[in-house]
Design an enzyme around this catalytic site. Structure first.
Site, PDB file in Angstrom:
ATOM      1  N   GLU A 122     -42.801  10.829   3.052  1.00 37.06           N
ATOM      2  CA  GLU A 122     -42.607  12.197   2.539  1.00 37.06           C
ATOM      3  C   GLU A 122     -41.655  12.227   1.347  1.00 37.06           C
ATOM      4  O   GLU A 122     -41.087  13.261   1.003  1.00 37.06           O
ATOM      5  CB  GLU A 122     -42.140  13.125   3.671  1.00 37.06           C
TER       6      GLU A 122
ATOM      7  N   HIS B  38     -37.454  16.882   7.868  1.00 37.57           N
ATOM      8  CA  HIS B  38     -37.075  15.905   6.843  1.00 37.57           C
ATOM      9  C   HIS B  38     -35.568  15.681   6.953  1.00 37.57           C
ATOM     10  O   HIS B  38     -34.828  16.599   7.328  1.00 37.57           O
ATOM     11  CB  HIS B  38     -37.363  16.430   5.425  1.00 37.57           C
TER      12      HIS B  38
ATOM     13  N   GLY C 282     -48.453  29.043   8.446  1.00 42.32           N
ATOM     14  CA  GLY C 282     -48.023  28.375   9.681  1.00 42.32           C
ATOM     15  C   GLY C 282     -48.600  26.976   9.826  1.00 42.32           C
ATOM     16  O   GLY C 282     -49.013  26.568  10.909  1.00 42.32           O
TER      17      GLY C 282
ATOM     18  N   CYS D  84     -35.265  21.260  -1.320  1.00 41.36           N
ATOM     19  CA  CYS D  84     -36.695  20.931  -1.185  1.00 41.36           C
ATOM     20  C   CYS D  84     -37.430  21.163  -2.486  1.00 41.36           C
ATOM     21  O   CYS D  84     -38.427  20.517  -2.777  1.00 41.36           O
ATOM     22  CB  CYS D  84     -37.369  21.824  -0.145  1.00 41.36           C
TER      23      CYS D  84
HETATM   24  O1  SUG Z   1     -43.820  20.235   4.473  1.00 50.60           O
HETATM   25  N1  SUG Z   1     -43.690  23.725   4.417  1.00 50.60           N
HETATM   26  C1  SUG Z   1     -43.219  22.467   3.893  1.00 50.60           C
HETATM   27  C2  SUG Z   1     -41.758  22.556   3.568  1.00 50.60           C
HETATM   28  C3  SUG Z   1     -41.250  21.339   2.848  1.00 50.60           C
HETATM   29  C4  SUG Z   1     -39.759  21.317   2.703  1.00 50.60           C
HETATM   30  N2  SUG Z   1     -39.344  20.157   2.025  1.00 50.60           N
HETATM   31  C5  SUG Z   1     -38.212  19.460   2.254  1.00 50.60           C
HETATM   32  N3  SUG Z   1     -37.498  19.619   3.344  1.00 50.60           N
HETATM   33  N4  SUG Z   1     -37.874  18.574   1.400  1.00 50.60           N
HETATM   34  C6  SUG Z   1     -43.486  21.337   4.892  1.00 50.60           C
HETATM   35  O2  SUG Z   1     -43.353  21.579   6.095  1.00 50.60           O
HETATM   36  C7  SUG Z   1     -45.405  25.323   5.149  1.00 50.60           C
HETATM   37  C8  SUG Z   1     -46.691  25.872   4.577  1.00 50.60           C
HETATM   38  C9  SUG Z   1     -47.239  26.998   5.403  1.00 50.60           C
HETATM   39  O3  SUG Z   1     -47.025  27.020   6.621  1.00 50.60           O
HETATM   40  O4  SUG Z   1     -47.946  27.869   4.831  1.00 50.60           O
HETATM   41  C10 SUG Z   1     -45.008  23.983   4.493  1.00 50.60           C
HETATM   42  O5  SUG Z   1     -45.843  23.223   4.103  1.00 50.60           O
END
Ligand code: SUG
Length: 445
Positions: free
Chosen positions: A175, A247, A21, A368
């Site tokens: 990002e 994103h 989270g 992603c």
């Molecule tokens: O940065 N989730 C990532 C997901 C990234 C998705 N990437 C793109 N949309 N390109 C983020 O939010 C969650 C990790 C955790 O909650 O354990 C996380 O980092």
């Protein structure tokens, strides 16, 4: 035709994949916090997606996971003892820091870097800028290894320019490719690079974090020696960010002449269309918009319709959408996809569904998981061959995953000091499967 090809490099899911989270504004990450994760299944799902694309006739690359828990970083924060003790002490006394040190978030390679193919760059080199990912503590830790990986993959500085991450400050929040799109007649032709930002450095923040600033986008466009007449800067709609599109790639995806997007993705859609049309060279842009009346932002975000990969299979007349199976399970998104592909003269003519559920639960869909790098045949020949997937490499990775990854990681398992030796042993072996070398990971140094 230059013979250039867009190659997807997917992040291999790491051994500590878990649900902590950690990402404010990423609704899946928040919703699934403290669920039991299945790292082995997650890594196999990712590998199966890579193999599926290969089976469809595309080239596919793979990027290694990072060392987690990040013992080097924990030591820099004053934790001492053996690596196992460092981890155990951090977990017990500093849960916020420890969770960040454990995240396997480097799997989402769309956030590794922003890539400009050499056809777009004034100096004729392929440029990559590592993302600083400064908004989230667990992600800011990724840049160092990402830079090392990209330098191993693209070592020849006469052909490749790998730029370190921008200074990690709020004003230069970046990002990577998740907020960058490219449209072009074909992979090797000069393209329009579209940078999508959530805020300007001077603006006060409101709502969910806007992780990309205009200033970061402009810095990247300058260092990549992009021609201003082919660069576009567009603001992401704040409504989209506040609906969970942390994103741009959660609400839009582009390939060749096609931009597939949600009606509410951009703050000023008309201006964006006009800008792209004015800057497009040798192609007529086609915008495929999904109206909010058909799919609301909420369904776009839960299904990840726009986090599909959009690509052209060899010889195909139209593009193919590689969508997460969640899109098929949602009646609204499934029927929109059916309509898009059935339209006469459809620019997106096929859909393939892939299963990446473990990653999806942390907000990471098919798009992603991949970093797109357009390479000319010469660049591909100059890149390190061992990062390109073959059947033999897939078989090796599959047995490596089955040998080392835990079936499950429940919240109570995360503090286990044995995790450290387990992950280090596995990564050490990985440095002999991928061309990483014996001093790649900090624990090896
Ligand atoms: O940065 N989730 C990532 C997901 C990234 C998705 N990437 C793109 N949309 N390109 C983020 O939010 C969650 C990790 C955790 O909650 O354990 C996380 O980092």
């Amino acid at each position: 035709m230059s013979g250039a090809e867009e190659i997807n490099f997917d992040g291999l899911v790491g051994l500590t994949h878990n649900y902590a989270g950690l990402s404010e504004g990423n609704l899946a990450s928040a919703r699934n916090a403290n669920m039991t994760a299945r790292p082995r299944e997650a890594a196999l799902q990712g590998l199966a997606k890579m193999q599926r694309l290969r089976a469809l006739g595309l080239s596919q690359g793979v990027l290694p996971p990072h060392e987690r828990p990040n013992i080097k970083w924990l030591r820099s924060l004053g934790f001492t003892g053996s690596d196992g003790e460092v981890w155990e002490r951090a977990w017990r006394t500093e849960p916020t820091v420890a969770r960040a040190a454990l995240a396997a978030s480097a799997m989402w390679a769309a956030n590794a870097a922003t890539i400009s193919p050499s056809a777009d760059c004034g100096d004729g080199r392929l440029h990559a800028t590592v993302a600083n990912l400064q908004t989230m503590l667990h992600r800011i830790l990724e840049g160092e290894q990402t830079e090392r990986t990209l330098r191993r993959l693209m070592p020849d500085e006469t052909r490749f320019a790998v730029h370190p991450a921008l200074l990690a400050h709020d004003a230069l929040s970046d990002e990577g490719a998740a907020n960058h799109m490219r449209m072009a007649a074909d992979a090797g032709a000069p393209g329009v690079e579209v940078f999508v930002y959530g805020r300007k450095a001077s603006e006060t923040k409101a709502g969910f974090p806007a992780r990309q600033t205009l200033e970061a986008c402009q810095a990247i466009a300058r260092s990549h020696t992009l021609d201003a007449s082919r660069a576009v800067f567009a603001r992401q709609a704040p409504e989209a960010i506040n609906a969970g599109a942390f994103h741009n790639d959660v609400v839009a995806v582009a390939h060749e002449h096609v931009l597939f997007h949600h009606e509410e993705a951009f703050a000023d859609k008309a201006a964006l269309y006009a800008d792209i049309r004015a800057k497009a060279q040798g192609f007529e842009p086609v915008f495929v918009e999904v109206p909010s009346a058909r799919v609301g932002l909420d369904d776009a975000v839960t299904s990840y319709l726009f986090n599909s990969q959009l690509l052209r299979l060899p010889g195909a007349q139209s593009l193919t959408l590689i969508a997460p199976s969640e899109v098929r399970e949602n009646n609204k998104t499934a029927s929109v996809v059916e309509e898009v592909i059935a339209a006469s003269n459809a620019v997106i003519g096929q859909v393939e569904y892939v299963e990446v559920r473990e990653s999806m639960r942390n907000g990471g869909g098919p798009a992603c998981l991949r970093l797109r790098i357009v390479m000319t045949p010469q660049e591909r020949a100059a890149a390190a061959g061992g990062f390109f997937l073959t059947d033999a490499l897939t078989a090796q990775l599959e047995s490596w995953i089955k040998k080392h990854y835990r079936e499950q990681l429940a919240p109570d398992d995360l503090g286990d000091p044995a995790l450290v030796g387990e992950t280090q042993g596995a990564l050490d072996e990985l440095t002999r499967i991928l061309p990483l070398g014996a001093d790649f990971y900090p624990f090896q140094q």
